[in-house]
Design a protein around this motif. Sequence first.
Motif, PDB file in Angstrom:
ATOM      1  N   PRO A   1      32.692 -38.677  42.212  1.00 10.58           N
ATOM      2  CA  PRO A   1      33.216 -37.503  43.175  1.00 10.58           C
ATOM      3  C   PRO A   1      33.212 -36.361  42.309  1.00 10.58           C
ATOM      4  O   PRO A   1      33.478 -35.210  42.915  1.00 10.58           O
ATOM      5  CB  PRO A   1      34.783 -38.267  43.353  1.00 10.58           C
ATOM      6  CG  PRO A   1      34.530 -39.689  42.926  1.00 10.58           C
ATOM      7  CD  PRO A   1      33.678 -39.773  41.991  1.00 10.58           C
ATOM      8  N   VAL A   2      33.249 -36.450  40.937  1.00 14.47           N
ATOM      9  CA  VAL A   2      33.585 -34.879  40.170  1.00 14.47           C
ATOM     10  C   VAL A   2      31.997 -34.876  39.285  1.00 14.47           C
ATOM     11  O   VAL A   2      32.478 -34.321  38.330  1.00 14.47           O
ATOM     12  CB  VAL A   2      34.814 -34.918  39.389  1.00 14.47           C
ATOM     13  CG1 VAL A   2      35.909 -35.093  40.171  1.00 14.47           C
ATOM     14  CG2 VAL A   2      34.708 -36.253  38.418  1.00 14.47           C
ATOM     15  N   LEU A   3      30.840 -35.592  39.801  1.00 11.56           N
ATOM     16  CA  LEU A   3      29.762 -35.292  38.548  1.00 11.56           C
ATOM     17  C   LEU A   3      29.580 -33.760  38.368  1.00 11.56           C
ATOM     18  O   LEU A   3      29.053 -33.450  36.979  1.00 11.56           O
ATOM     19  CB  LEU A   3      28.478 -35.666  39.447  1.00 11.56           C
ATOM     20  CG  LEU A   3      28.228 -37.294  39.351  1.00 11.56           C
ATOM     21  CD1 LEU A   3      26.949 -37.532  40.130  1.00 11.56           C
ATOM     22  CD2 LEU A   3      28.285 -37.812  38.023  1.00 11.56           C
ATOM     23  N   ALA A   4      29.936 -32.723  39.198  1.00 15.44           N
ATOM     24  CA  ALA A   4      29.468 -31.492  38.660  1.00 15.44           C
ATOM     25  C   ALA A   4      30.392 -30.848  37.643  1.00 15.44           C
ATOM     26  O   ALA A   4      30.251 -30.085  36.943  1.00 15.44           O
ATOM     27  CB  ALA A   4      29.809 -30.508  39.891  1.00 15.44           C
ATOM     28  N   HIS A   5      31.548 -31.606  37.272  1.00 13.11           N
ATOM     29  CA  HIS A   5      32.607 -31.285  36.470  1.00 13.11           C
ATOM     30  C   HIS A   5      32.602 -32.034  35.372  1.00 13.11           C
ATOM     31  O   HIS A   5      33.557 -31.971  34.246  1.00 13.11           O
ATOM     32  CB  HIS A   5      34.113 -31.073  37.072  1.00 13.11           C
ATOM     33  CG  HIS A   5      34.131 -30.523  38.314  1.00 13.11           C
ATOM     34  ND1 HIS A   5      33.611 -29.219  38.562  1.00 13.11           N
ATOM     35  CD2 HIS A   5      34.538 -30.745  39.580  1.00 13.11           C
ATOM     36  CE1 HIS A   5      33.942 -28.499  39.723  1.00 13.11           C
ATOM     37  NE2 HIS A   5      34.468 -29.464  40.317  1.00 13.11           N
ATOM     38  N   VAL A   6      31.608 -32.914  34.949  1.00 14.17           N
ATOM     39  CA  VAL A   6      31.915 -34.071  33.859  1.00 14.17           C
ATOM     40  C   VAL A   6      31.803 -33.260  32.691  1.00 14.17           C
ATOM     41  O   VAL A   6      32.757 -33.790  31.681  1.00 14.17           O
ATOM     42  CB  VAL A   6      30.714 -35.202  34.097  1.00 14.17           C
ATOM     43  CG1 VAL A   6      30.396 -35.920  32.619  1.00 14.17           C
ATOM     44  CG2 VAL A   6      31.165 -36.078  34.878  1.00 14.17           C
ATOM     45  N   GLN A   7      30.997 -32.465  32.555  1.00 14.87           N
ATOM     46  CA  GLN A   7      30.896 -31.709  31.147  1.00 14.87           C
ATOM     47  C   GLN A   7      32.101 -30.915  30.636  1.00 14.87           C
ATOM     48  O   GLN A   7      32.712 -30.747  29.700  1.00 14.87           O
ATOM     49  CB  GLN A   7      29.746 -30.837  30.992  1.00 14.87           C
ATOM     50  CG  GLN A   7      29.198 -30.895  29.615  1.00 14.87           C
ATOM     51  CD  GLN A   7      27.587 -30.095  29.560  1.00 14.87           C
ATOM     52  OE1 GLN A   7      26.783 -31.034  30.161  1.00 14.87           O
ATOM     53  NE2 GLN A   7      27.519 -28.902  29.339  1.00 14.87           N
ATOM     54  N   THR A   8      32.710 -30.335  31.950  1.00 12.43           N
ATOM     55  CA  THR A   8      33.888 -29.577  31.641  1.00 12.43           C
ATOM     56  C   THR A   8      34.997 -30.635  31.355  1.00 12.43           C
ATOM     57  O   THR A   8      35.939 -30.232  30.453  1.00 12.43           O
ATOM     58  CB  THR A   8      34.156 -28.572  32.912  1.00 12.43           C
ATOM     59  OG1 THR A   8      33.192 -27.593  33.279  1.00 12.43           O
ATOM     60  CG2 THR A   8      35.646 -27.921  32.629  1.00 12.43           C
ATOM     61  N   LEU A   9      35.183 -31.390  32.046  1.00 12.77           N
ATOM     62  CA  LEU A   9      36.254 -32.544  31.918  1.00 12.77           C
ATOM     63  C   LEU A   9      36.009 -33.260  30.408  1.00 12.77           C
ATOM     64  O   LEU A   9      37.085 -33.301  29.644  1.00 12.77           O
ATOM     65  CB  LEU A   9      36.011 -33.862  32.683  1.00 12.77           C
ATOM     66  CG  LEU A   9      36.346 -33.390  34.285  1.00 12.77           C
ATOM     67  CD1 LEU A   9      36.073 -34.386  35.252  1.00 12.77           C
ATOM     68  CD2 LEU A   9      38.078 -33.167  34.193  1.00 12.77           C
ATOM     69  N   TRP A  10      34.663 -33.439  29.827  1.00 12.77           N
ATOM     70  CA  TRP A  10      34.389 -33.809  28.616  1.00 12.77           C
ATOM     71  C   TRP A  10      35.149 -32.639  27.520  1.00 12.77           C
ATOM     72  O   TRP A  10      35.921 -33.156  26.591  1.00 12.77           O
ATOM     73  CB  TRP A  10      32.963 -33.881  28.332  1.00 12.77           C
ATOM     74  CG  TRP A  10      32.558 -34.288  26.901  1.00 12.77           C
ATOM     75  CD1 TRP A  10      32.706 -35.538  26.282  1.00 12.77           C
ATOM     76  CD2 TRP A  10      32.204 -33.428  25.716  1.00 12.77           C
ATOM     77  NE1 TRP A  10      32.557 -35.588  24.839  1.00 12.77           N
ATOM     78  CE2 TRP A  10      32.169 -34.275  24.542  1.00 12.77           C
ATOM     79  CE3 TRP A  10      32.178 -32.200  25.807  1.00 12.77           C
ATOM     80  CZ2 TRP A  10      31.447 -33.523  23.441  1.00 12.77           C
ATOM     81  CZ3 TRP A  10      31.557 -31.478  24.558  1.00 12.77           C
ATOM     82  CH2 TRP A  10      31.383 -32.413  23.309  1.00 12.77           C
ATOM     83  N   GLU A  11      34.924 -31.543  27.757  1.00 14.83           N
ATOM     84  CA  GLU A  11      35.372 -30.556  27.016  1.00 14.83           C
ATOM     85  C   GLU A  11      36.950 -30.511  27.000  1.00 14.83           C
ATOM     86  O   GLU A  11      37.590 -30.273  25.941  1.00 14.83           O
ATOM     87  CB  GLU A  11      34.965 -29.135  27.214  1.00 14.83           C
ATOM     88  CG  GLU A  11      33.580 -28.952  26.876  1.00 14.83           C
ATOM     89  CD  GLU A  11      33.047 -27.435  27.050  1.00 14.83           C
ATOM     90  OE1 GLU A  11      34.097 -26.285  26.905  1.00 14.83           O
ATOM     91  OE2 GLU A  11      32.062 -27.086  27.141  1.00 14.83           O
ATOM     92  N   LEU A  12      37.638 -30.739  28.128  1.00 15.62           N
ATOM     93  CA  LEU A  12      39.021 -30.865  28.130  1.00 15.62           C
ATOM     94  C   LEU A  12      39.700 -31.934  27.378  1.00 15.62           C
ATOM     95  O   LEU A  12      40.665 -31.967  26.900  1.00 15.62           O
ATOM     96  CB  LEU A  12      39.455 -30.705  29.499  1.00 15.62           C
ATOM     97  CG  LEU A  12      39.172 -29.474  30.524  1.00 15.62           C
ATOM     98  CD1 LEU A  12      39.415 -29.802  31.724  1.00 15.62           C
ATOM     99  CD2 LEU A  12      40.038 -28.379  29.998  1.00 15.62           C
ATOM    100  N   MET A  13      38.729 -33.094  27.601  1.00 17.82           N
ATOM    101  CA  MET A  13      39.341 -34.252  26.765  1.00 17.82           C
ATOM    102  C   MET A  13      39.039 -34.086  25.173  1.00 17.82           C
ATOM    103  O   MET A  13      39.883 -34.425  24.551  1.00 17.82           O
ATOM    104  CB  MET A  13      38.440 -35.248  27.171  1.00 17.82           C
ATOM    105  CG  MET A  13      38.665 -35.807  28.666  1.00 17.82           C
ATOM    106  SD  MET A  13      40.423 -36.577  29.103  1.00 17.82           S
ATOM    107  CE  MET A  13      41.023 -34.710  29.814  1.00 17.82           C
ATOM    108  N   LEU A  14      38.242 -33.333  24.866  1.00 25.35           N
ATOM    109  CA  LEU A  14      37.715 -33.264  23.414  1.00 25.35           C
ATOM    110  C   LEU A  14      39.145 -32.279  23.024  1.00 25.35           C
ATOM    111  O   LEU A  14      39.372 -32.638  21.759  1.00 25.35           O
ATOM    112  CB  LEU A  14      36.455 -32.761  23.323  1.00 25.35           C
ATOM    113  CG  LEU A  14      35.798 -32.317  21.557  1.00 25.35           C
ATOM    114  CD1 LEU A  14      35.451 -33.762  21.052  1.00 25.35           C
ATOM    115  CD2 LEU A  14      34.785 -31.275  21.844  1.00 25.35           C
ATOM    116  N   LEU A  15      39.244 -31.337  23.527  1.00 21.52           N
ATOM    117  CA  LEU A  15      40.406 -30.545  23.169  1.00 21.52           C
ATOM    118  C   LEU A  15      41.569 -30.976  23.409  1.00 21.52           C
ATOM    119  O   LEU A  15      42.729 -30.302  22.818  1.00 21.52           O
ATOM    120  CB  LEU A  15      40.021 -29.097  23.829  1.00 21.52           C
ATOM    121  CG  LEU A  15      38.905 -28.847  23.431  1.00 21.52           C
ATOM    122  CD1 LEU A  15      38.682 -27.211  24.443  1.00 21.52           C
ATOM    123  CD2 LEU A  15      38.561 -28.118  22.073  1.00 21.52           C
ATOM    124  N   GLY A  16      41.964 -32.199  23.713  1.00 23.77           N
ATOM    125  CA  GLY A  16      43.212 -32.579  24.091  1.00 23.77           C
ATOM    126  C   GLY A  16      44.100 -31.858  25.217  1.00 23.77           C
ATOM    127  O   GLY A  16      45.464 -32.058  24.973  1.00 23.77           O
TER     128      GLY A  16
END
Length: 580
Positions: free
Chosen positions: A252-267
């Motif tokens: 449902p959120v494929l377009a945002h996966v990379q942004t979500l990865w960054e948010l997770m990386l930054l905690g």
Amino acid sequence: MDALSRAEPRRARGRLGAQSAGARAPAVPWARFSAWLECVCVVTFDLELGQALELVYPSDFRLTDKEKSSICYLSFPDSHSGCLGDTQFSFRIRQCGGQRSPWPADDRHYDSGAPVSLQREAAHYLGYVYFRQVKDSSVKRGYFQKSLVLVSRLPFVRLFQALLSLIAPEYFDKLAPCLEAVCSEIDQWPAPVPGRTLNLPVVGVVLQVHIPSRADKPESTSLKQRGHENLLPAPLVLSSVHELDLFRCFQPVLAHVQTLWELMLLGEPLLVLAPSPAVSSEMVLALTRCLQPLKFCCDYRPYFTIHDSEFKEFATRTQAPPNVVLGVTNPFLIKTLQHWPHILRIGEPKMSGGLPKQVKLKKPSRLKTLDTKPGLYTTYTAHLHRDKALLTRLLRGLRRGRPADTLTTLLRGHLLELTQSFVIPLEHYMAGLMPLQKSVAPWKTPPQIRPFHQDDFLRSLECTGPQLTCVLKGDWLGLYRRFFKSPHFDGWYRQRRREMAHKLEALHLEAICEADIETWMKDKSEVEVVDLVLKLREKLVRAQSHQLPVKEETLQRARLHIETAIGSLPKDLQAVLCPP
């Protein structure tokens, strides 16, 4: 629930019932069971009490009243979810009162060999839930509502979901006697040893699983090539104990996966609003797993309700939200938590498995009503450019009906490449802080690990940066600068420095063992020799308790050095150092 609160320490656990003939009893009651599960709980709906803890196995496992209350509320879907039939989901709760008993040796052995992202939870319990809600005219409320919950410290979501699929339907039909038999079967399982392939019999089925090891390559999770050892019945082979279908979770959120990865990386704090606990918990777990092999060092709650004791802590507006990924299903929580900087709303999953509309990023200021549309609401601007080619391949594969496993492998490979490209320069720089082996002398204090200087590291990126292994362009320097302020950098750095310190200890012990001790002792006083004996003994204890990377022959040499040193001392000192 009060009757269940009178519990003895784990060491004093009694048996549920008679053990089957010929079964080999472990040295400590429930020791093998405890290697996999803390306990099994049954939560039912009582008209007067609401959610109530009906059973706990083993019956003397200690849970505080706070933990019992959390398990009760989190084992039932929120009333807004409307889950009918059978539903599986998971939750995570903070353990109250700290660690209550020493870690068993088997637990330490597991953690030393397991990938850091799959080590046991030290301060939290993981709950794996199988909830059934069906119409039942014999019940005053009109519905049968009950949950079977496995409580563990192991993040083996795939294994425990498969286990629940086998035992929960049996339990709902046969109740308590079935649960006793299942617990006794689990108590016969071998311990989860990293790198081993295990056969786990339960309710007439054999589950075959591979326990991940640090030595495993990231993609070596399949068991297809492993032998079945002529088992009857043929085993049910699980390709992984922990990996989720990432493509299905992120579809449902494929377009945002990379942004979500960054948010997770930054905690970054992230609120996930989903239509059901199953969708909520899978999305939160997928988000925390997208950093592998990096350990997720922030808090996360796959399913969270307003009844949780920590709700006020997360809802306060007097300070910034904590570093937590929060999965919720109650839309009223959007009003309470709309001050959070990042909110991900997921719509109802498409039953046809079709392609959901890929919604654009939205500003939090538009998040005002309960009927908020699905999407990612954030003011965050990604540091890296989106990989449009990957997104095109995934969407094209979905339209053409390519197997889900293929799409998940593609997505997991992309996230793994991103994480490894980011971490490899950090690992390379960190390795350069380790003293050279030739500088470790046997009779001197080993040199110190040099400190991590962020500016030096950033300057090193020109030659060793992620651009060497990743095609993505963007502000990598800015991403690293923000990463240095996150719990993940702190967790990674502490782990790596601890490993390097252990390696340095091992090198020092090896240097001592390879030295000529008799030559060293020639001009040494008795006090110095006694001091060496005590230090060598201390090093042996540390080598075993911390499981230092030392060969057995090195440990044997250390013992011979101790014997040689003691033998050179007067009889009275020998008696003191080696009492009868």
